[in-house]
Design a protein around this motif. Structure first.
Motif, mmCIF file in Angstrom:
data_model
loop_
_atom_site.group_PDB
_atom_site.id
_atom_site.type_symbol
_atom_site.label_atom_id
_atom_site.label_comp_id
_atom_site.label_asym_id
_atom_site.label_seq_id
_atom_site.Cartn_x
_atom_site.Cartn_y
_atom_site.Cartn_z
ATOM 1 N N HIS A 1 46.592 33.462 47.616
ATOM 2 C CA HIS A 1 46.257 32.045 47.603
ATOM 3 C C HIS A 1 44.817 31.765 48.030
ATOM 4 N N ARG A 2 43.972 32.783 48.019
ATOM 5 C CA ARG A 2 42.566 32.534 48.278
ATOM 6 C C ARG A 2 42.016 31.643 47.170
ATOM 7 N N ASN A 3 41.046 30.846 47.496
ATOM 8 C CA ASN A 3 40.539 29.873 46.526
ATOM 9 C C ASN A 3 39.501 30.535 45.622
ATOM 10 N N LEU A 4 39.989 31.088 44.520
ATOM 11 C CA LEU A 4 39.107 31.748 43.565
ATOM 12 C C LEU A 4 38.080 30.781 42.995
ATOM 13 N N ALA A 5 38.405 29.492 42.991
ATOM 14 C CA ALA A 5 37.469 28.500 42.446
ATOM 15 C C ALA A 5 36.148 28.501 43.203
ATOM 16 N N LEU B 1 32.064 39.430 40.543
ATOM 17 C CA LEU B 1 33.260 38.913 41.197
ATOM 18 C C LEU B 1 34.362 39.960 41.254
ATOM 19 N N TYR B 2 35.138 39.922 42.336
ATOM 20 C CA TYR B 2 36.235 40.853 42.551
ATOM 21 C C TYR B 2 37.463 40.350 41.781
ATOM 22 N N LEU B 3 37.470 40.614 40.491
ATOM 23 C CA LEU B 3 38.594 40.251 39.633
ATOM 24 C C LEU B 3 38.513 41.068 38.358
ATOM 25 N N SER B 4 39.605 41.067 37.627
ATOM 26 C CA SER B 4 39.654 41.712 36.317
ATOM 27 C C SER B 4 40.060 40.654 35.303
ATOM 28 N N GLY B 5 39.084 40.124 34.590
ATOM 29 C CA GLY B 5 39.332 38.998 33.709
ATOM 30 C C GLY B 5 39.203 39.339 32.242
ATOM 31 N N ASP C 1 50.964 27.699 38.023
ATOM 32 C CA ASP C 1 50.281 26.802 38.945
ATOM 33 C C ASP C 1 49.104 27.484 39.636
ATOM 34 N N GLU C 2 48.981 28.805 39.455
ATOM 35 C CA GLU C 2 47.886 29.545 40.086
ATOM 36 C C GLU C 2 46.627 29.460 39.213
ATOM 37 N N VAL C 3 46.185 28.242 38.994
ATOM 38 C CA VAL C 3 44.999 28.014 38.175
ATOM 39 C C VAL C 3 43.823 27.630 39.067
ATOM 40 N N TYR C 4 42.651 27.996 38.609
ATOM 41 C CA TYR C 4 41.426 27.683 39.330
ATOM 42 C C TYR C 4 40.395 27.187 38.325
ATOM 43 N N PHE C 5 39.604 26.225 38.746
ATOM 44 C CA PHE C 5 38.654 25.591 37.832
ATOM 45 C C PHE C 5 37.372 25.251 38.579
#
Length: 323
Positions: free
Chosen positions: A5-9, A50-54, A267-271
Motif C-alpha cells: 500500500h505504499r503510494n506509488l503515485a 523506478l522500483y517496478l516492473s511495468g 482498486d490498487e490504481v495510482y495516477f
C-alpha cells in the motif's frame, strides 16, 4: 502490507514532472512532435529509475504518427510490483505546440493484467460525472434527462452546470442539445483526459464531461476516476470504416458499455498528472533561470486520497538531462 500500500503515485509524479519539464521548453513553438518527443525521452528515463516492473498497455503515438512509448514496452528497473501502465507524455500535443492552456503529462498504473486493452480502437464515447451523480445517469439517455438528473444530484439548477465538450464537428448536435437543456459549456480544442479530471475534481467548476474522445485517454482517465470515486460511462465509437472493421476483426463488442470497473479491474490504481502549459486545471511549468516550479496532482486508488503538489526544482543541485 507496507509495500502493498505504499503510494506509488508519489514515485510516478517524478515521471510526469520530468516529462513536463522537458516538453515545457517547446511551448508555443509550433513543433508538436519535438515537444512530444522530449516528453517521451524524459518519461522513459525517469520510469526506468523506478522500483517496478511495468508493461505499457496504453501508449501514445501511433494515432498521431508521433514519438511514442509503445504498447508492450517494458518500463522500470524490472524489480518490484508488476504493473500495467497507461501513459500520455503530453496530453494535448497541439495545446503545447500552439501555446494553449491545459496540456498535461499523465501516467496511471494498475496491477498487471487488470487494465483494459482497447486494441485497435482510437475513439470512445464518454460520459464522466462526479461521485454524487454516478448513479443517476445513463449513456443512452437523452442529454436533457442526464443533465436534469446531474443537476438534482449536485443540488444545482441545470443552468448552473458546466459541461466540458471537445470542440469538434462531430459534437455539433451534442452542443445544440446541451444549450437547449440550459446548461453552460466549456469548449476545448483538445485534452479530454484533462476534461475527465475536471469533471471529478472537487476544485473544478466543470460538472460533467460529454462526447467522443480518445479511447487510450479514456483508460488513463479511468485510473484517476477510480481513485476519486466518480464514474465514467463509455462505449467504443469508431470514427472511420477502417477503425470499425479493425475493432470487429479483433472480436471486440462495439455495444459494450464500460465503466471504471471494466476499464481498470482493481482498486490498487495510482495516477499522476503534471501541468505543462498551464490553465484552469493545473498550472504550467515555470522556469526560474536556475530551476523550475511544477504543479501536479497525485491519486492513490486504495485510499481515495488526492494530493496537489507544488515542486521546486533546483538545477544547482540536479539538472534533468536535456535541460
Amino acid at each position: 502490507m507496507e509495500a502493498a500500500h505504499r503510494n506509488l503515485a508519489l514515485d510516478l509524479v517524478r515521471v510526469t514532472e520530468a516529462a513536463a519539464l522537458a516538453s515545457g521548453r517547446w511551448l508555443g513553438k509550433g513543433k508538436k512532435n519535438e515537444g512530444d518527443g522530449a516528453a517521451v525521452d524524459a518519461m522513459r528515463l525517469a520510469f526506468n529509475n523506478l522500483y517496478l516492473s511495468g508493461t505499457v498497455i496504453i501508449g501514445e503515438g501511433e494515432k498521431d504518427d508521433a514519438p511514442m512509448l509503445y504498447n508492450g514496452e517494458t518500463l522500470g528497473m524490472g524489480k518490484g510490483p508488476q504493473v500495467d501502465v497507461a501513459v500520455d507524455p503530453v496530453e494535448g500535443t497541439n495545446l503545447l505546440a500552439y501555446g494553449r492552456p491545459n496540456a498535461i503529462s499523465v501516467v496511471g498504473t494498475a496491477p498487471a493484467g487488470t487494465m483494459y486493452n482497447p486494441g485497435p480502437s482510437y475513439y470512445m464515447q464518454k460520459l464522466v460525472v462526479p461521485p454524487a451523480a454516478k448513479d443517476v445517469v445513463d449513456i443512452d439517455a437523452p442529454v436533457k434527462e442526464n443533465l436534469n438528473n446531474i443537476a438534482k444530484a449536485l443540488g444545482k439548477d441545470v443552468d448552473d452546470l458546466v459541461v466540458f465538450v471537445l470542440d469538434k464537428p462531430r459534437h455539433e448536435q451534442l452542443i445544440t442539445k446541451i444549450r437547449e437543456a440550459g446548461a453552460r459549456i466549456q469548449l476545448h480544442t483538445d485534452g479530454d483526459v484533462a476534461g475527465a479530471l475536471m469533471a471529478v475534481d472537487p476544485r473544478s467548476e466543470v460538472d460533467v464531461m460529454m462526447g467522443t474522445g480518445g479511447t487510450p485517454e479514456g483508460v488513463i482517465a479511468a485510473c484517476a476516476i477510480k481513485g476519486v470515486g466518480g464514474q465514467i460511462f463509455a462505449r467504443l465509437d469508431p470514427q472511420s470504416y477502417v477503425e470499425k472493421e479493425a475493432i470487429l476483426e479483433a472480436g471486440i463488442d462495439l455495444r459494450e458499455i464500460h465503466t471504471v470497473n471494466t476499464l481498470v479491474r482493481s482498486d490498487e490504481v495510482y495516477f499522476a498528472a503534471t501541468g505543462i502549459s498551464g490553465g484552469t486545471f493545473l498550472r504550467g511549468v515555470q522556469y526560474t533561470g536556475n530551476g523550475a516550479v511544477t504543479h501536479s496532482m497525485v491519486i492513490k486508488g486504495h485510499s481515495g486520497s488526492i494530493r496537489y503538489l507544488e515542486s521546486i526544482h533546483n538545477w544547482d543541485r540536479v539538472r534533468p538531462e536535456g535541460l
